[in-house]
Scaffold this motif. Structure first.
Motif, PDB file in Angstrom:
ATOM      1  N   LEU A  43     110.745 -50.419 -38.534  1.00  0.00           N
ATOM      2  CA  LEU A  43     109.706 -49.830 -39.266  1.00  0.00           C
ATOM      3  C   LEU A  43     108.303 -50.699 -39.095  1.00  0.00           C
ATOM      4  CD1 LEU A  43     108.402 -47.535 -40.898  1.00  0.00           C
ATOM      5  CD2 LEU A  43     109.117 -49.059 -42.946  1.00  0.00           C
ATOM      6  N   HIS A  44     107.440 -50.426 -38.505  1.00  0.00           N
ATOM      7  CA  HIS A  44     106.045 -51.065 -38.489  1.00  0.00           C
ATOM      8  C   HIS A  44     105.094 -50.733 -39.317  1.00  0.00           C
ATOM      9  CE1 HIS A  44     107.345 -53.130 -34.359  1.00  0.00           C
ATOM     10  NE2 HIS A  44     108.322 -52.510 -34.698  1.00  0.00           N
ATOM     11  N   LEU A  45     104.446 -51.788 -40.000  1.00  0.00           N
ATOM     12  CA  LEU A  45     103.166 -51.260 -40.832  1.00  0.00           C
ATOM     13  C   LEU A  45     102.040 -52.020 -40.071  1.00  0.00           C
ATOM     14  CD1 LEU A  45     101.614 -50.380 -43.198  1.00  0.00           C
ATOM     15  CD2 LEU A  45     102.513 -52.424 -44.492  1.00  0.00           C
ATOM     16  N   LEU A  46     101.346 -51.306 -39.515  1.00  0.00           N
ATOM     17  CA  LEU A  46     100.169 -51.719 -38.583  1.00  0.00           C
ATOM     18  C   LEU A  46      98.867 -51.584 -39.457  1.00  0.00           C
ATOM     19  CD1 LEU A  46     100.583 -49.949 -35.252  1.00  0.00           C
ATOM     20  CD2 LEU A  46     101.781 -52.009 -36.084  1.00  0.00           C
ATOM     21  N   PHE A  60     109.768 -54.338 -40.715  1.00  0.00           N
ATOM     22  CA  PHE A  60     110.856 -54.247 -41.250  1.00  0.00           C
ATOM     23  C   PHE A  60     111.934 -53.711 -40.492  1.00  0.00           C
ATOM     24  CE2 PHE A  60     107.281 -53.507 -43.928  1.00  0.00           C
ATOM     25  CZ  PHE A  60     107.427 -54.206 -44.871  1.00  0.00           C
ATOM     26  N   SER A  61     113.558 -53.945 -40.753  1.00  0.00           N
ATOM     27  CA  SER A  61     114.645 -53.237 -40.192  1.00  0.00           C
ATOM     28  C   SER A  61     114.682 -52.080 -40.555  1.00  0.00           C
ATOM     29  CB  SER A  61     115.803 -54.102 -40.441  1.00  0.00           C
ATOM     30  OG  SER A  61     116.228 -54.107 -41.556  1.00  0.00           O
ATOM     31  N   HIS A  62     115.230 -51.032 -39.787  1.00  0.00           N
ATOM     32  CA  HIS A  62     115.824 -49.797 -40.540  1.00  0.00           C
ATOM     33  C   HIS A  62     117.084 -49.551 -39.942  1.00  0.00           C
ATOM     34  CE1 HIS A  62     115.755 -45.293 -41.346  1.00  0.00           C
ATOM     35  NE2 HIS A  62     114.651 -45.448 -41.734  1.00  0.00           N
ATOM     36  N   PRO A  63     118.097 -50.040 -40.807  1.00  0.00           N
ATOM     37  CA  PRO A  63     119.416 -49.835 -40.338  1.00  0.00           C
ATOM     38  C   PRO A  63     120.266 -48.515 -40.712  1.00  0.00           C
ATOM     39  CG  PRO A  63     119.398 -51.310 -42.383  1.00  0.00           C
ATOM     40  CD  PRO A  63     117.861 -50.911 -41.838  1.00  0.00           C
ATOM     41  N   LEU A  64     119.540 -47.504 -41.266  1.00  0.00           N
ATOM     42  CA  LEU A  64     120.035 -46.617 -41.666  1.00  0.00           C
ATOM     43  C   LEU A  64     120.172 -45.546 -40.505  1.00  0.00           C
ATOM     44  CD1 LEU A  64     117.655 -45.398 -44.750  1.00  0.00           C
ATOM     45  CD2 LEU A  64     119.989 -46.596 -44.882  1.00  0.00           C
ATOM     46  N   GLY A  65     119.480 -45.428 -39.533  1.00  0.00           N
ATOM     47  CA  GLY A  65     119.485 -44.718 -38.314  1.00  0.00           C
ATOM     48  C   GLY A  65     118.407 -44.556 -37.610  1.00  0.00           C
ATOM     49  N   GLU A  66     118.326 -43.780 -36.450  1.00  0.00           N
ATOM     50  CA  GLU A  66     117.253 -43.466 -35.852  1.00  0.00           C
ATOM     51  C   GLU A  66     116.340 -42.428 -36.471  1.00  0.00           C
ATOM     52  OE1 GLU A  66     117.968 -40.939 -32.311  1.00  0.00           O
ATOM     53  OE2 GLU A  66     120.135 -40.976 -32.780  1.00  0.00           O
ATOM     54  N   ILE A 101     108.307 -50.641 -49.971  1.00  0.00           N
ATOM     55  CA  ILE A 101     107.941 -52.212 -49.296  1.00  0.00           C
ATOM     56  C   ILE A 101     107.563 -53.110 -50.521  1.00  0.00           C
ATOM     57  CG2 ILE A 101     107.703 -50.827 -47.188  1.00  0.00           C
ATOM     58  CD1 ILE A 101     104.521 -51.420 -47.718  1.00  0.00           C
ATOM     59  N   PRO A 102     107.768 -54.234 -50.295  1.00  0.00           N
ATOM     60  CA  PRO A 102     107.373 -55.552 -51.263  1.00  0.00           C
ATOM     61  C   PRO A 102     105.792 -55.322 -51.552  1.00  0.00           C
ATOM     62  CG  PRO A 102     108.710 -56.373 -49.530  1.00  0.00           C
ATOM     63  CD  PRO A 102     108.632 -55.188 -49.104  1.00  0.00           C
ATOM     64  N   GLU A 103     105.698 -55.470 -52.524  1.00  0.00           N
ATOM     65  CA  GLU A 103     103.986 -55.342 -53.275  1.00  0.00           C
ATOM     66  C   GLU A 103     103.325 -56.485 -52.411  1.00  0.00           C
ATOM     67  OE1 GLU A 103     101.742 -55.182 -57.425  1.00  0.00           O
ATOM     68  OE2 GLU A 103     103.712 -55.502 -57.479  1.00  0.00           O
ATOM     69  N   LEU A 115     111.430 -57.964 -42.438  1.00  0.00           N
ATOM     70  CA  LEU A 115     111.211 -58.021 -43.935  1.00  0.00           C
ATOM     71  C   LEU A 115     112.089 -57.189 -44.724  1.00  0.00           C
ATOM     72  CD1 LEU A 115     107.326 -58.017 -43.658  1.00  0.00           C
ATOM     73  CD2 LEU A 115     108.778 -59.993 -43.640  1.00  0.00           C
ATOM     74  N   PRO A 116     112.241 -57.547 -45.835  1.00  0.00           N
ATOM     75  CA  PRO A 116     113.161 -56.694 -46.743  1.00  0.00           C
ATOM     76  C   PRO A 116     112.514 -55.491 -47.413  1.00  0.00           C
ATOM     77  CG  PRO A 116     112.616 -58.727 -47.832  1.00  0.00           C
ATOM     78  CD  PRO A 116     111.832 -58.922 -46.439  1.00  0.00           C
ATOM     79  N   TYR A 117     113.167 -54.488 -47.891  1.00  0.00           N
ATOM     80  CA  TYR A 117     112.769 -53.613 -48.623  1.00  0.00           C
ATOM     81  C   TYR A 117     112.967 -54.077 -50.370  1.00  0.00           C
ATOM     82  CZ  TYR A 117     112.647 -50.744 -44.533  1.00  0.00           C
ATOM     83  OH  TYR A 117     112.679 -50.038 -43.358  1.00  0.00           O
ATOM     84  N   ASP A 118     112.118 -53.415 -51.012  1.00  0.00           N
ATOM     85  CA  ASP A 118     112.386 -53.616 -52.469  1.00  0.00           C
ATOM     86  C   ASP A 118     113.531 -52.695 -53.070  1.00  0.00           C
ATOM     87  OD1 ASP A 118     110.699 -55.750 -52.890  1.00  0.00           O
ATOM     88  OD2 ASP A 118     109.142 -54.661 -54.219  1.00  0.00           O
TER      89      ASP A 118
END
Length: 363
Positions: A43-46, A60-66, A101-103, A115-118
């Motif tokens: 997941l990219h935040l541009l 961010f990684s998105h290990p849940l799936g496509e 996502i983190p604050e 980056l990790p998710y909250d």
């Protein structure tokens, strides 16, 4: 960046999910997610800086799936919905999850690979089906979500951990709902669903209550729908017949505006939030089109009641920097003249409305 050529950002994998960061009010930002069969989706935040003509990314990684679909929250800039698929035994299942996502994301975070998710909140959709098409944030209540899953529209209340089916396709062998979207109008009580060649709006207060329908909106499958934020009864549709159509849902026998400038399926259609005479569409013909529908927009008169000088209806600009099917195009929710498009090869392009049209609208 000039009017004809946008700024390009490349993803490592194929992608088809793009959304603005709706809760952000200052910076031009978009979320993009990848659709790879490998277990390392991202997941990219541009963030686009117009002065420097540059794009910064936080990944961010998105290990849940496509990822098949993204929707960001209009209530909280840190929340977004991901519709993703994964293998479970011999079956492919699609779920939805609310990602937080983190604050605070400062420059030091860019040194991290991912980056990790909250928080990650997976919605309990499996009791209704295994093929989630989309999950949408309610326009005014951050705790209400609507999910299109296996021919059903399911309403989730996150405060009470409750869910209920408000509409369902019960006819045997009938096509299922393909996607859906909340109407920003009608006090948030209507959800618009696409069903084969038809568009139907359901009142969520009464099970299977169809408020209005357009049964043959397009000659082939309807791919996308958008609501005019400034005109309660106007919606925009795009379909496999290559057409864009604007409908007045009070008298929907015929569209009030129609264009057929694409040569293949139309995947995405969007009204400009600030200037609804401007329409964006993306297609499998590898093009993004900017179209004017001034004659049916909310901008037909000045504040003093005098007729307003409008752009001529029709195709304004073709953006052809993509080399693959363009699955998504989205306006910035901060700047009315900037938009992003995403093609399946992972190319993101941030573009601008040409100055000649911008100045004609402003002045």
């Amino acid at each position: 960046m000039d009017d004809a050529n946008g700024l390009i950002y490349g993803l490592e994998f194929q992608a088809r999910a793009l959304t603005p960061q709706y809760g952000e009010t200052n910076e031009v930002r978009f979320f993009i997610a990848t659709q790879s069969l490998k277990p390392n989706n991202q997941l990219h935040l541009l963030e686009y800086n117009e002065e420097k003509a540059s794009i910064r990314a936080k990944i961010f990684s998105h290990p849940l799936g496509e990822v098949w679909k993204l929707n960001s929250s209009p209530h909280n800039a840190r929340s977004l919905l991901s519709c993703y698929s994964f293998q479970k035994g011999a079956q492919v299942i699609t779920h939805s999850a609310v990602l937080t996502i983190p604050e605070n994301l400062d420059d030091n975070d860019l040194d991290s690979e991912f980056l990790p998710y909250d928080n990650v909140e997976i919605l309990p959709t499996e009791e209704f089906g295994t093929d989630v098409k989309t999950t949408e944030f309610h326009p005014t209540d951050e705790n209400i979500l609507a999910t299109v899953v296996d021919g059903k529209i399911v309403i989730f209340d996150r405060t009470q951990v409750k869910s209920r089916c408000c509409a369902e396709i019960t006819t045997k062998n009938s096509p299922k709902f393909t996607t859906g979207k909340w109407s920003q109008h009608h006090q948030g009580n209507q959800f618009i669903a696409l069903h084969d060649c038809a568009v139907r709006s359901y009142d969520i207060r009464d099970t299977n209550h169809c408020a209005w329908s357009i049964d043959d909106a397009h000659g082939q499958l309807v791919r996308d729908v958008d609501c005019n934020p400034n005109k309660q009864c106007h919606i925009l549709t795009g379909g496999d017949d290559g057409y864009l159509k604007i409908w007045d849902t009070r008298m929907a026998r015929e569209p009030v505006f129609i264009r057929g400038d694409h040569s293949h399926w139309v995947w995405n259609v969007r009204f400009n939030t600030f200037h609804d005479q401007l329409l964006l569409s993306s297609s499998s013909d590898c093009k993004v089109l900017l179209t004017c529908a001034g004659s049916v927009s909310s901008e037909t008169t000045e504040e003093d009641g005098e007729p307003k000088k409008l752009l001529s209806d029709g195709l304004l600009q073709t953006f052809d920097q993509h080399e693959d099917s363009v699955y998504c195009v989205e306006w910035s929710n901060v700047d009315p003249w900037i938009f992003a498009s995403l093609s399946y090869d992972g190319r993101v392009i941030i573009s601008k409305v040409p100055k000649q049209y911008k100045y004609q609208i402003i002045f």
